[in-house]
Design an enzyme around this catalytic site. Structure first.
Site, PDB file in Angstrom:
ATOM      1  N   ASP A 199       4.416  47.507 -30.585  1.00 35.71           N
ATOM      2  CA  ASP A 199       5.604  46.624 -30.537  1.00 35.71           C
ATOM      3  C   ASP A 199       6.578  47.030 -31.648  1.00 35.71           C
ATOM      4  O   ASP A 199       7.796  46.967 -31.490  1.00 35.71           O
ATOM      5  CB  ASP A 199       5.215  45.155 -30.793  1.00 35.71           C
ATOM      6  CG  ASP A 199       4.567  44.497 -29.586  1.00 35.71           C
ATOM      7  OD1 ASP A 199       4.782  44.972 -28.462  1.00 35.71           O
ATOM      8  OD2 ASP A 199       3.836  43.507 -29.783  1.00 35.71           O
ATOM      9  N   TYR A 254      12.962  39.390 -22.099  1.00 37.71           N
ATOM     10  CA  TYR A 254      13.536  40.309 -21.094  1.00 37.71           C
ATOM     11  C   TYR A 254      13.624  39.659 -19.723  1.00 37.71           C
ATOM     12  O   TYR A 254      14.162  40.228 -18.785  1.00 37.71           O
ATOM     13  CB  TYR A 254      12.722  41.613 -21.023  1.00 37.71           C
ATOM     14  CG  TYR A 254      11.237  41.394 -20.867  1.00 37.71           C
ATOM     15  CD1 TYR A 254      10.668  41.188 -19.622  1.00 37.71           C
ATOM     16  CD2 TYR A 254      10.414  41.358 -21.985  1.00 37.71           C
ATOM     17  CE1 TYR A 254       9.318  40.957 -19.493  1.00 37.71           C
ATOM     18  CE2 TYR A 254       9.055  41.125 -21.863  1.00 37.71           C
ATOM     19  CZ  TYR A 254       8.513  40.933 -20.611  1.00 37.71           C
ATOM     20  OH  TYR A 254       7.173  40.697 -20.479  1.00 37.71           O
ATOM     21  N   SER A 261       3.289  39.256 -16.079  1.00 33.53           N
ATOM     22  CA  SER A 261       3.504  40.488 -16.849  1.00 33.53           C
ATOM     23  C   SER A 261       4.041  41.651 -16.012  1.00 33.53           C
ATOM     24  O   SER A 261       3.588  41.911 -14.896  1.00 33.53           O
ATOM     25  CB  SER A 261       2.177  40.914 -17.487  1.00 33.53           C
ATOM     26  OG  SER A 261       2.348  42.173 -18.097  1.00 33.53           O
ATOM     27  N   LEU A 262       4.981  42.383 -16.607  1.00 26.81           N
ATOM     28  CA  LEU A 262       5.529  43.584 -15.959  1.00 26.81           C
ATOM     29  C   LEU A 262       4.700  44.821 -16.317  1.00 26.81           C
ATOM     30  O   LEU A 262       4.952  45.902 -15.800  1.00 26.81           O
ATOM     31  CB  LEU A 262       6.972  43.822 -16.448  1.00 26.81           C
ATOM     32  CG  LEU A 262       8.027  42.810 -16.031  1.00 26.81           C
ATOM     33  CD1 LEU A 262       9.355  43.140 -16.703  1.00 26.81           C
ATOM     34  CD2 LEU A 262       8.198  42.812 -14.520  1.00 26.81           C
ATOM     35  N   SER A 263       3.730  44.663 -17.203  1.00 31.57           N
ATOM     36  CA  SER A 263       3.006  45.839 -17.725  1.00 31.57           C
ATOM     37  C   SER A 263       2.286  46.659 -16.645  1.00 31.57           C
ATOM     38  O   SER A 263       2.361  47.893 -16.676  1.00 31.57           O
ATOM     39  CB  SER A 263       2.030  45.421 -18.820  1.00 31.57           C
ATOM     40  OG  SER A 263       2.773  44.969 -19.922  1.00 31.57           O
ATOM     41  N   GLY A 317       3.664  36.033 -34.093  1.00 29.20           N
ATOM     42  CA  GLY A 317       3.329  37.447 -34.231  1.00 29.20           C
ATOM     43  C   GLY A 317       4.547  38.360 -34.116  1.00 29.20           C
ATOM     44  O   GLY A 317       4.708  39.295 -34.918  1.00 29.20           O
ATOM     45  N   ALA A 318       5.419  38.095 -33.137  1.00 33.67           N
ATOM     46  CA  ALA A 318       6.582  38.963 -32.937  1.00 33.67           C
ATOM     47  C   ALA A 318       7.556  38.826 -34.108  1.00 33.67           C
ATOM     48  O   ALA A 318       8.165  39.814 -34.543  1.00 33.67           O
ATOM     49  CB  ALA A 318       7.272  38.611 -31.622  1.00 33.67           C
ATOM     50  N   LYS A 348      -3.125  38.778 -30.310  1.00 40.18           N
ATOM     51  CA  LYS A 348      -2.729  39.932 -31.130  1.00 40.18           C
ATOM     52  C   LYS A 348      -3.338  39.908 -32.536  1.00 40.18           C
ATOM     53  O   LYS A 348      -3.600  40.948 -33.121  1.00 40.18           O
ATOM     54  CB  LYS A 348      -1.204  40.016 -31.232  1.00 40.18           C
ATOM     55  CG  LYS A 348      -0.566  40.477 -29.939  1.00 40.18           C
ATOM     56  CD  LYS A 348       0.924  40.648 -30.069  1.00 40.18           C
ATOM     57  CE  LYS A 348       1.519  40.975 -28.714  1.00 40.18           C
ATOM     58  NZ  LYS A 348       2.958  41.139 -28.732  1.00 40.18           N
ATOM     59  N   GLY A 403      11.770  32.129 -35.450  1.00 42.53           N
ATOM     60  CA  GLY A 403      10.344  32.092 -35.104  1.00 42.53           C
ATOM     61  C   GLY A 403       9.494  32.597 -36.256  1.00 42.53           C
ATOM     62  O   GLY A 403       9.988  33.305 -37.158  1.00 42.53           O
TER      63      GLY A 403
HETATM   64  P1  NAP Z   1       4.186  33.180 -30.677  1.00 38.64           P
HETATM   65  O1  NAP Z   1       3.189  33.860 -31.560  1.00 38.64           O
HETATM   66  O2  NAP Z   1       3.785  32.078 -29.789  1.00 38.64           O
HETATM   67  O3  NAP Z   1       5.387  32.686 -31.651  1.00 38.64           O
HETATM   68  C1  NAP Z   1       6.577  32.092 -31.198  1.00 38.64           C
HETATM   69  C2  NAP Z   1       7.234  31.348 -32.352  1.00 38.64           C
HETATM   70  O4  NAP Z   1       8.407  30.712 -31.840  1.00 38.64           O
HETATM   71  C3  NAP Z   1       6.351  30.247 -32.920  1.00 38.64           C
HETATM   72  O5  NAP Z   1       5.691  30.689 -34.055  1.00 38.64           O
HETATM   73  C4  NAP Z   1       7.308  29.098 -33.201  1.00 38.64           C
HETATM   74  O6  NAP Z   1       7.686  29.115 -34.572  1.00 38.64           O
HETATM   75  C5  NAP Z   1       8.530  29.397 -32.352  1.00 38.64           C
HETATM   76  N1  NAP Z   1       8.589  28.478 -31.203  1.00 38.64           N
HETATM   77  C6  NAP Z   1       7.627  28.234 -30.280  1.00 38.64           C
HETATM   78  N2  NAP Z   1       8.050  27.336 -29.376  1.00 38.64           N
HETATM   79  C7  NAP Z   1       9.317  27.024 -29.743  1.00 38.64           C
HETATM   80  C8  NAP Z   1      10.288  26.134 -29.227  1.00 38.64           C
HETATM   81  N3  NAP Z   1      10.065  25.376 -28.136  1.00 38.64           N
HETATM   82  N4  NAP Z   1      11.473  26.050 -29.866  1.00 38.64           N
HETATM   83  C9  NAP Z   1      11.745  26.795 -30.974  1.00 38.64           C
HETATM   84  N5  NAP Z   1      10.845  27.638 -31.521  1.00 38.64           N
HETATM   85  C10 NAP Z   1       9.654  27.754 -30.900  1.00 38.64           C
HETATM   86  O7  NAP Z   1       4.885  34.273 -29.741  1.00 38.64           O
HETATM   87  P2  NAP Z   1       5.220  35.786 -30.081  1.00 38.64           P
HETATM   88  O8  NAP Z   1       4.134  36.664 -29.648  1.00 38.64           O
HETATM   89  O9  NAP Z   1       5.665  35.848 -31.503  1.00 38.64           O
HETATM   90  O10 NAP Z   1       6.462  36.050 -29.069  1.00 38.64           O
HETATM   91  C11 NAP Z   1       7.702  35.427 -29.286  1.00 38.64           C
HETATM   92  C12 NAP Z   1       8.675  35.832 -28.177  1.00 38.64           C
HETATM   93  O11 NAP Z   1       8.908  37.242 -28.223  1.00 38.64           O
HETATM   94  C13 NAP Z   1       8.137  35.522 -26.779  1.00 38.64           C
HETATM   95  O12 NAP Z   1       9.200  35.036 -25.988  1.00 38.64           O
HETATM   96  C14 NAP Z   1       7.663  36.871 -26.280  1.00 38.64           C
HETATM   97  O13 NAP Z   1       7.734  36.977 -24.874  1.00 38.64           O
HETATM   98  C15 NAP Z   1       8.666  37.815 -26.956  1.00 38.64           C
HETATM   99  N6  NAP Z   1       8.090  39.158 -27.135  1.00 38.64           N
HETATM  100  C16 NAP Z   1       8.680  40.189 -26.486  1.00 38.64           C
HETATM  101  C17 NAP Z   1       8.181  41.473 -26.612  1.00 38.64           C
HETATM  102  C18 NAP Z   1       8.849  42.622 -25.900  1.00 38.64           C
HETATM  103  O14 NAP Z   1       8.228  43.674 -25.744  1.00 38.64           O
HETATM  104  N7  NAP Z   1      10.082  42.479 -25.488  1.00 38.64           N
HETATM  105  C19 NAP Z   1       7.041  41.704 -27.413  1.00 38.64           C
HETATM  106  C20 NAP Z   1       6.460  40.621 -28.088  1.00 38.64           C
HETATM  107  C21 NAP Z   1       6.999  39.344 -27.932  1.00 38.64           C
HETATM  108  P3  NAP Z   1       7.829  27.743 -35.401  1.00 38.64           P
HETATM  109  O15 NAP Z   1       6.750  26.843 -34.914  1.00 38.64           O
HETATM  110  O16 NAP Z   1       7.646  28.163 -36.822  1.00 38.64           O
HETATM  111  O17 NAP Z   1       9.208  27.226 -35.113  1.00 38.64           O
END
Ligand code: NAP
Length: 268
Positions: free
Chosen positions: A104, A211, A17-19, A130-131, A68, A127
């Site tokens: 977020d 990022y 984490s960069l936080s 949560g995001a 989350k 996806g």
């Molecule tokens: P999460 O709850 O684990 O959800 C990720 C979703 O992506 C899953 O529900 C899944 O949907 C899909 N997925 C997972 N593995 C996969 C794969 N190998 N191939 C294709 N689809 C896949 O994660 P999240 O919290 O939503 O975060 C998602 C991304 O956003 C992460 O990379 C996270 O680092 C990024 N993010 C960035 C920020 C920021 O501040 N920049 C903030 C929050 C999140 P299905 O199973 O329905 O396909």
């Protein structure tokens, strides 16, 4: 002497984490006596006793994967926006009460604004986690009429039209903005992207929430096609600053801009 404020990030597998760095820059810039540390725990460790320990130790904490949604039952109060999104990434601890927020959401809206999209009527969100749910809600709030959430497995996002990847190619191959809310393209999945180059070429803008690396395969390809795009760094920085605004209550808009520029220069 002024008491040291203690903040942290609750998550699992978050050593990358960069936080801590981002919040360190904020506290230094504001001259605030505060610390920010990682609380990296296994998924099954989150229970009422563990949360009581956080209340004793912290003035506030951020929450990330996979907590989350799981943190919500342990909170005394959740702000309306976080309730709508169904996820909390920032908790304020005040008078032993835990209050949940979702910053977020602000980071996402800010980043979409940076793309200066003239007509934003349709969106594809890759996806269903949560995001993705937060992105769907934010896009609907921005007035986007058609929001498609895409899943490998048939999972759905209630507020969006949901479909699988093969169906997307046929039924909804183009959009005003494609949002990647999957881990594809991140360090663990380098050189992977969820959609074909053909489908990517039909998008007007691309927002990849990842990022690290700075440019994922999706962003490199989009850039080579001349599609305006953005990564997740601005979103990360804005959600952190919004969290500090809640915790410290004294962050002005001027602080916000100068600190965010400083952080982005340091992280690049
Ligand atoms: P999460 O709850 O684990 O959800 C990720 C979703 O992506 C899953 O529900 C899944 O949907 C899909 N997925 C997972 N593995 C996969 C794969 N190998 N191939 C294709 N689809 C896949 O994660 P999240 O919290 O939503 O975060 C998602 C991304 O956003 C992460 O990379 C996270 O680092 C990024 N993010 C960035 C920020 C920021 O501040 N920049 C903030 C929050 C999140 P299905 O199973 O329905 O396909």
């Amino acid at each position: 002497m002024e008491k040291i404020k203690r903040f942290g990030l609750l998550g699992s597998g978050i050593s990358y984490s960069l936080s801590p760095h981002i919040h360190g820059v904020v506290y230094e810039a504001l001259g605030v006596n505060a610390t920010y540390e990682l609380v990296d725990i296994k998924v099954d460790m989150l229970d009422a006793d563990f949360v009581a320990g956080l209340v004793d130790k912290f003035d506030g904490f951020n929450v990330t994967i996979p907590f989350k949604e799981k943190i919500i039952p342990f909170l005394d109060c959740v702000d309306d926006n976080a309730l709508r999104v169904g996820a909390v990434n920032t908790v304020l601890i005040e008078n032993n009460q835990l209050i949940g927020y979702n910053t977020d959401y602000s980071g996402f809206i800010y980043s979409v604004g940076l793309l200066r999209i003239d007509k934003l009527e349709s969106a594809i969100v890759l996806g269903t986690g949560g995001a993705a749910k937060m992105a769907v809600q934010a896009l609907l709030d921005l007035g986007v009429e058609k929001v498609i959430a895409v899943s490998r497995t048939g999972r759905t996002v209630k507020e969006a039209r949901s479909m699988q990847y093969d169906q997307l190619e046929v039924e909804h191959p183009s959009s005003d903005i494609l949002v990647n809310a999957t881990p594809l393209g991140s360090v663990a999945h380098l050189n992977e992207m969820g959609v074909t180059s053909e489908l990517l070429s039909r998008q007007r803008h691309v927002f990849d929430m990842i990022y690290k690396p700075e440019k994922t395969k999706l962003l490199l390809e989009a850039e080579s096609m001349g599609i305006p795009c953005i990564n997740g760094l601005d979103m990360l920085v804005v959600q952190a600053l919004e969290a500090d605004k809640i915790w410290l209550k004294g962050l002005t808009s001027a602080d916000f801009m100068s600190i965010s520029t400083k952080i982005k220069l340091q992280i690049k």
